[in-house]
Write a protein that holds these residues in place. Structure first.
Motif, mmCIF file in Angstrom:
data_model
loop_
_atom_site.group_PDB
_atom_site.id
_atom_site.type_symbol
_atom_site.label_atom_id
_atom_site.label_comp_id
_atom_site.label_asym_id
_atom_site.label_seq_id
_atom_site.Cartn_x
_atom_site.Cartn_y
_atom_site.Cartn_z
ATOM 1 N N PRO A 289 0.811 -1.214 0.000
ATOM 2 C CA PRO A 289 0.000 0.000 0.000
ATOM 3 C C PRO A 289 0.840 1.258 0.000
ATOM 4 C CG PRO A 289 0.021 -1.010 2.177
ATOM 5 C CD PRO A 289 0.686 -1.985 1.240
ATOM 6 N N GLY A 290 0.367 2.271 -0.715
ATOM 7 C CA GLY A 290 0.985 3.587 -0.676
ATOM 8 C C GLY A 290 2.209 3.758 -1.528
ATOM 9 N N VAL A 291 2.563 2.767 -2.339
ATOM 10 C CA VAL A 291 3.745 2.895 -3.201
ATOM 11 C C VAL A 291 3.361 3.633 -4.469
ATOM 12 C CG1 VAL A 291 5.471 1.642 -4.530
ATOM 13 C CG2 VAL A 291 4.782 0.810 -2.285
ATOM 14 N N PRO A 292 3.998 4.748 -4.773
ATOM 15 C CA PRO A 292 3.616 5.520 -5.953
ATOM 16 C C PRO A 292 4.158 4.907 -7.237
ATOM 17 C CG PRO A 292 5.521 6.514 -4.922
ATOM 18 C CD PRO A 292 5.138 5.341 -4.051
ATOM 19 N N ALA A 293 3.578 5.279 -8.337
ATOM 20 C CA ALA A 293 4.134 4.886 -9.622
ATOM 21 C C ALA A 293 5.524 5.476 -9.763
ATOM 22 C CB ALA A 293 3.232 5.376 -10.752
ATOM 23 N N ALA A 294 6.389 4.769 -10.480
ATOM 24 C CA ALA A 294 7.767 5.239 -10.638
ATOM 25 C C ALA A 294 7.790 6.546 -11.404
ATOM 26 C CB ALA A 294 8.586 4.187 -11.371
ATOM 27 N N GLU A 295 8.668 7.426 -10.975
ATOM 28 C CA GLU A 295 8.873 8.676 -11.680
ATOM 29 C C GLU A 295 10.236 8.624 -12.364
ATOM 30 O OE1 GLU A 295 8.459 11.937 -9.023
ATOM 31 O OE2 GLU A 295 6.559 11.244 -8.198
ATOM 32 N N ALA A 296 10.438 9.527 -13.292
ATOM 33 C CA ALA A 296 11.738 9.603 -13.953
ATOM 34 C C ALA A 296 12.820 9.879 -12.911
ATOM 35 C CB ALA A 296 11.716 10.713 -14.991
ATOM 36 N N PRO A 297 13.977 9.211 -13.006
ATOM 37 C CA PRO A 297 15.049 9.452 -12.034
ATOM 38 C C PRO A 297 15.439 10.923 -12.007
ATOM 39 C CG PRO A 297 15.533 7.556 -13.405
ATOM 40 C CD PRO A 297 14.341 8.235 -14.016
ATOM 41 N N ARG A 298 15.722 11.387 -10.821
ATOM 42 C CA ARG A 298 16.205 12.758 -10.701
ATOM 43 C C ARG A 298 17.308 12.784 -9.664
ATOM 44 N NH1 ARG A 298 13.148 15.966 -6.684
ATOM 45 N NH2 ARG A 298 11.699 14.597 -5.568
ATOM 46 N N ALA A 299 17.997 13.910 -9.570
ATOM 47 C CA ALA A 299 19.166 14.000 -8.703
ATOM 48 C C ALA A 299 18.802 13.630 -7.275
ATOM 49 C CB ALA A 299 19.722 15.427 -8.751
ATOM 50 N N GLY A 300 19.635 12.787 -6.658
ATOM 51 C CA GLY A 300 19.439 12.454 -5.264
ATOM 52 C C GLY A 300 18.326 11.460 -5.017
ATOM 53 N N ARG A 301 18.031 10.576 -5.971
ATOM 54 C CA ARG A 301 16.953 9.609 -5.760
ATOM 55 C C ARG A 301 17.477 8.183 -5.898
ATOM 56 N NH1 ARG A 301 10.819 9.919 -7.810
ATOM 57 N NH2 ARG A 301 11.062 11.654 -6.371
ATOM 58 N N VAL A 302 17.117 7.346 -4.899
ATOM 59 C CA VAL A 302 17.395 5.913 -4.938
ATOM 60 C C VAL A 302 16.078 5.188 -5.151
ATOM 61 C CG1 VAL A 302 18.101 3.906 -3.573
ATOM 62 C CG2 VAL A 302 19.480 5.999 -3.528
ATOM 63 N N THR A 303 16.050 4.263 -6.097
ATOM 64 C CA THR A 303 14.849 3.500 -6.404
ATOM 65 C C THR A 303 15.127 2.019 -6.223
ATOM 66 O OG1 THR A 303 14.086 5.151 -7.996
ATOM 67 C CG2 THR A 303 13.126 2.954 -8.178
ATOM 68 N N ALA A 340 16.349 3.148 1.672
ATOM 69 C CA ALA A 340 16.697 4.258 2.562
ATOM 70 C C ALA A 340 18.157 4.178 2.981
ATOM 71 C CB ALA A 340 15.786 4.245 3.786
ATOM 72 N N ALA A 341 18.601 2.982 3.376
ATOM 73 C CA ALA A 341 19.984 2.814 3.824
ATOM 74 C C ALA A 341 20.967 3.128 2.698
ATOM 75 C CB ALA A 341 20.196 1.385 4.321
ATOM 76 N N THR A 342 20.611 2.752 1.485
ATOM 77 C CA THR A 342 21.473 3.042 0.333
ATOM 78 C C THR A 342 21.580 4.544 0.111
ATOM 79 O OG1 THR A 342 20.848 0.938 -0.688
ATOM 80 C CG2 THR A 342 21.785 2.632 -2.137
ATOM 81 N N ALA A 343 20.443 5.228 0.170
ATOM 82 C CA ALA A 343 20.449 6.687 0.004
ATOM 83 C C ALA A 343 21.258 7.361 1.104
ATOM 84 C CB ALA A 343 19.012 7.211 -0.026
ATOM 85 N N ILE A 344 21.123 6.861 2.332
ATOM 86 C CA ILE A 344 21.888 7.408 3.456
ATOM 87 C C ILE A 344 23.385 7.255 3.200
ATOM 88 C CG2 ILE A 344 22.497 6.978 5.867
ATOM 89 C CD1 ILE A 344 19.493 6.232 6.291
ATOM 90 N N ALA A 345 23.802 6.051 2.804
ATOM 91 C CA ALA A 345 25.228 5.797 2.592
ATOM 92 C C ALA A 345 25.793 6.669 1.473
ATOM 93 C CB ALA A 345 25.454 4.315 2.285
ATOM 94 N N LEU A 346 25.013 6.857 0.416
ATOM 95 C CA LEU A 346 25.462 7.726 -0.668
ATOM 96 C C LEU A 346 25.654 9.150 -0.165
ATOM 97 C CD1 LEU A 346 23.159 6.381 -3.514
ATOM 98 C CD2 LEU A 346 25.663 6.246 -3.485
ATOM 99 N N GLN A 347 24.706 9.636 0.638
ATOM 100 C CA GLN A 347 24.835 10.988 1.173
ATOM 101 C C GLN A 347 25.996 11.097 2.165
ATOM 102 O OE1 GLN A 347 23.093 13.816 0.220
ATOM 103 N NE2 GLN A 347 22.444 12.406 -1.399
ATOM 104 N N ALA A 348 26.342 9.969 2.791
ATOM 105 C CA ALA A 348 27.466 9.965 3.740
ATOM 106 C C ALA A 348 28.811 9.827 3.048
ATOM 107 C CB ALA A 348 27.286 8.841 4.756
ATOM 108 N N GLY A 349 28.797 9.698 1.707
ATOM 109 C CA GLY A 349 30.045 9.713 0.961
ATOM 110 C C GLY A 349 30.502 8.396 0.382
ATOM 111 N N VAL A 350 29.701 7.327 0.495
ATOM 112 C CA VAL A 350 30.091 6.053 -0.099
ATOM 113 C C VAL A 350 29.874 6.128 -1.612
ATOM 114 C CG1 VAL A 350 29.684 3.562 -0.158
ATOM 115 C CG2 VAL A 350 29.457 4.820 2.005
#
Length: 532
Positions: A289-303, A340-350
């Motif tokens: 439930p609540g998962v949106p349709a995929a949008e075009a990739p944009r800066a700072g997005r993990v899918t 979420a964890a992947t996005a966090i790690a990318l923002q942390a510099g991995v």
């Protein structure tokens, strides 16, 4: 860095917290008027039982003036309080507008601002904080060759490898900065920590800026007279993370996401987002439930794109393919936690091409979605920390996806917290009663409210005529009852869900932690015993 009366007064004054300094009959704003104001404090504490020579005592919460009696003889150097306590002690007092905020600021200073030597990640949300913290910690620990610390509601890790059971989702500020200091001493470079709404409500993280913050989701929880009076207050406290993070990672499917985006913009935080989207061709996500349709990739997005009922998924970051993954922790909702964890790690510099992201495939969270089976009776048991409406719904969604084809008989062993979060009792029942066959209500945690009263309160919310119910206050016996019933029906497929305690080795009763075997151990032990 040393903390003295002078430096403490300066810090409190800079943050608008200092009312005045009281030393006997002298009331002043200049700490230099107090004798020995440049002598370093030997310790800082909020517990009068630990006061020793040279201690700075912060009088927070339900502090009573008589607690100061006898502390001068033990060497109390000074106190911090919201009122004058000079009738009880000869020690000078720093009088402040908020003792909890003062405790956080002074603790950071006393321990040499260890946060400045760490990349600090803070994770909030109604559900998924612990799993996301473990997954993010695994990536950062792998990337740094074992130099990442963790503060979670399950365990704390201060050396990258040793895990010890924790007491609070977010530690009290003094304890948090003390543990950060220890982590820095152990050579840690990263810290991943859960940030509860209460942490902001009672200022456990006051003055702490996170290098990366993550907002996973939000739904009503912790609403009670002693927690948050309203959902608005709960959400407001959660939103403070956006104002105290240099970068914010946000779930695109989060309720009130637009408001949180506005918070990040007002705070000047860099915004990254994550989502769970259908696999190419649209399969595998229709019953989340609540998962949106995929949008075009944009800066700072993990899918994360789920591919089929076994929760295998593929990760992309800003459109770049990171590969196919499968977690040891079942559940489509944990795919969102992995994104979420992947996005966090990318923002942390991995770097996106680093093999450290593979570490998420090796993660198990103690007491989280632990599955045991008894093949002889076709019984599956899942132990999980689910404890509110949204987490119970997510757990039952997983059962439907994974086991629904067998039309299993589902039993839910559950309790609810005493003295707080009263709404959970009704919400857990309402989330489950039309989707399961049997409730077994039992003890969970309480301060003073009797377990039986909590169980009976949950029982009265059961309105579905077809669901069976039982009240078994002893938690071990409740699990035994559920397993005995499940294993006693040849030819029937059973799923038993044991929720709320996970691998916690205690049950809270009368404000004490009473030793408890842990749901995970109880289930394994009972399944190994012959059916009687």
């Amino acid at each position: 860095m040393t903390l003295t009366l002078q430096s403490a007064a300066r810090i409190l004054d800079e943050h608008g917290l200092l009312d005045e300094i009281i030393d006997g009959r002298t009331w002043t704003m200049d700490a230099a008027d107090v004798a020995d104001s440049d002598r370093p404090f030997a310790s800082i504490t909020y517990d009068t039982r630990t006061v020793a020579d040279g201690a700075l005592l912060v009088c927070k919460g339900r502090f009573r003036p008589e607690y100061l009696d006898g502390l001068d003889e033990r060497g109390l150097a000074a106190y911090v309080a919201e009122t004058d306590l000079s009738e009880r002690t000869a020690a000078p007092g720093l009088i402040v507008t908020d003792a909890r905020k003062a405790l956080s600021l002074l603790s950071a200073e006393f321990y040499g601002r260890p946060q400045d030597r760490l990349t600090v990640v803070g994770i909030t949300g109604t559900k998924g904080k612990t799993t996301t913290a473990y997954l993010a910690h695994a990536i950062l620990n792998d990337y740094s060759d074992g130099h990442a610390a963790l503060f979670s509601s399950v365990d704390n890790c201060l050396d990258g490898r040793t895990y010890e059971e924790s007491d609070l989702t977010t530690p009290e500020s003094l304890d948090a900065f003390r543990m950060m200091r220890q982590a820095v001493g152990n050579g840690m470079r990263y810290l991943v920590m859960e940030v509860s709404s209460q942490a902001y409500k009672v200022h456990r993280v006051h003055g702490l800026t996170f290098d990366v913050g993550a907002f996973l989701n939000i739904s009503p929880d912790h609403i009670s007279p002693i927690e948050h009076p309203t959902f608005e207050d709960y959400l407001y406290c959660k939103r403070r993370l956006a104002y105290n993070a240099r970068a914010l990672v946000l779930n695109t499917a989060c309720d009130h996401a637009d408001l949180i985006r506005q918070d990040a913009a007002r705070a000047g935080a860099a915004l990254a987002e994550f989502e769970v989207a259908p696999a190419q061709g649209g399969a595998g996500v229709e019953d989340i439930p609540g998962v949106p349709a995929a949008e075009a990739p944009r800066a700072g997005r993990v899918t994360a794109r789920i591919d089929g009922a076994d929760d295998a998924f593929r990760l992309t970051a800003d459109g770049r393919d990171l590969g196919a993954f499968r977690l040891l922790i079942p559940g489509a909702f944990n795919v969102a936690n992995a994104a979420a964890a992947t996005a966090i790690a990318l923002q942390a510099g991995v770097p996106a091409d680093d093999t450290a992201f593979r570490a998420i495939e090796r993660v198990r969270v103690p007491g989280r979605m632990e599955v045991e089976t008894d093949e002889a009776s076709d019984t599956t048991v899942i132990v999980d920390y689910a404890h509110n409406h949204s987490s119970v719904v997510a757990l039952l969604d997983h059962v439907d996806r994974r086991y629904g084809a067998a039309a299993p008989h589902i039993t839910l062993v559950t309790g609810a917290a005493g003295n707080k979060a009263i709404d959970r009792r009704q919400e857990i029942v309402e989330a489950a009663q039309r989707r399961i066959d049997r409730f077994v209500f039992t003890a969970e945690d309480t301060d003073t409210e009797p377990y039986l009263d909590i169980c009976n309160d949950m029982l009265r919310h059961v309105t579905e005529p077809g669901v069976e119910t039982a009240v078994v206050v002893d938690r071990v016996e409740a699990i035994r009852d559920a397993l005995r019933d499940a294993r006693s029906h040849p030819g029937r497929t059973d799923v038993v869900l044991v929720i709320g305690k996970g691998d916690e080795r205690w049950i809270k009763d009368l404000n004490r932690h009473v030793p408890y075997e842990g749901d995970d151990c109880v289930v394994k032990r009972l399944l190994s015993e012959p059916l009687r």
